[in-house]
Design a protein around this motif. Structure first.
Motif: not given
Length: 214
Positions: A1-11
């Motif tokens: 699981m790789i997140f594009a950025n912190r915003d995507e991780a937060g979503q």
């Protein structure tokens, strides 16, 4: 699981936290981010559950000559907390770290004034509190923050992160009522390896994110 950025991780994290704290609950939960990286992660979570967004300041206490290696941490008005095992392995005492603690306490105070200004810290007592960071490697700063928040007598204390080491997740289970971690890989070197964009944030970035969210 790789997140594009912190915003995507937060979503992604918001959906899981919403299962723990439904937005329709009668109280307004308090969502506290650990700056700097936890702030953009916390915004979608606060939006999803209708929470009050703010920050709780914690600072890592680094080993002598190796500031990136956390052997303790300090949060807001709480005392420093040390990893006794790490101190023994390094042959370091709490006294050896006194100057580092003083410096980190000064930086903590600076950040608290920068991010909060003259505003008082939001009340914690008898509320559901969600503490958020962008990830946990050792979890030492979250440990200090949770310990300090617990002294404020929240009704429920939740730690929520997109990614964490299994060691940190298990260790912090004793400090939080609930730990939400979307991804706890078996092999964990650093939080940044689980993000495509893990650029460092500045104080100005935090100010802008908090101002926009409020």
């Amino acid at each position: 699981m790789i997140f594009a950025n912190r915003d995507e991780a937060g979503q992604a994290l918001a959906g899981q936290v919403a299962q723990e704290v439904p937005a329709a609950s009668q109280e307004r939960p308090l969502v506290l981010a650990l700056p700097r990286g936890g702030v953009p992660v916390a915004v979608p979570v606060a939006d999803r559950i209708g929470g009050e967004l703010d920050v709780v300041i914690a600072r890592k206490i680094g080993a002598p000559g190796r500031p990136e290696f956390g052997v303790g941490a300090i949060a807001e008005g709480g005392p420093p907390i040390f990893d006794e095992t790490a101190l023994r392995l390094l042959g370091v005492t709490e006294t050896d770290l006194a100057e580092t603690v003083t410096a980190e306490r000064a930086e903590l105070s600076r950040r608290r004034h920068r991010y909060r200004g003259d505003r008082s810290a939001p009340p914690v007592t008898d509320r559901t509190v969600v503490l958020i960071d962008d990830g946990l490697a050792t979890g030492v700063t979250a440990h200090a923050a949770l310990r300090w928040l617990r002294t404020q007598r929240p009704r429920r204390l939740i730690l929520a992160v997109p990614v964490c080491s299994r060691q940190a997740r298990d260790a912090l289970a004793a400090d939080a009522d609930t730990v939400v971690c979307l991804h706890a890989p078996e092999q964990f070197a650093a939080v940044g390896q689980w993000y495509t964009d893990f650029g460092q944030l500045t104080d100005a970035d935090v100010d802008q994110i908090l101002s926009r969210a409020r």
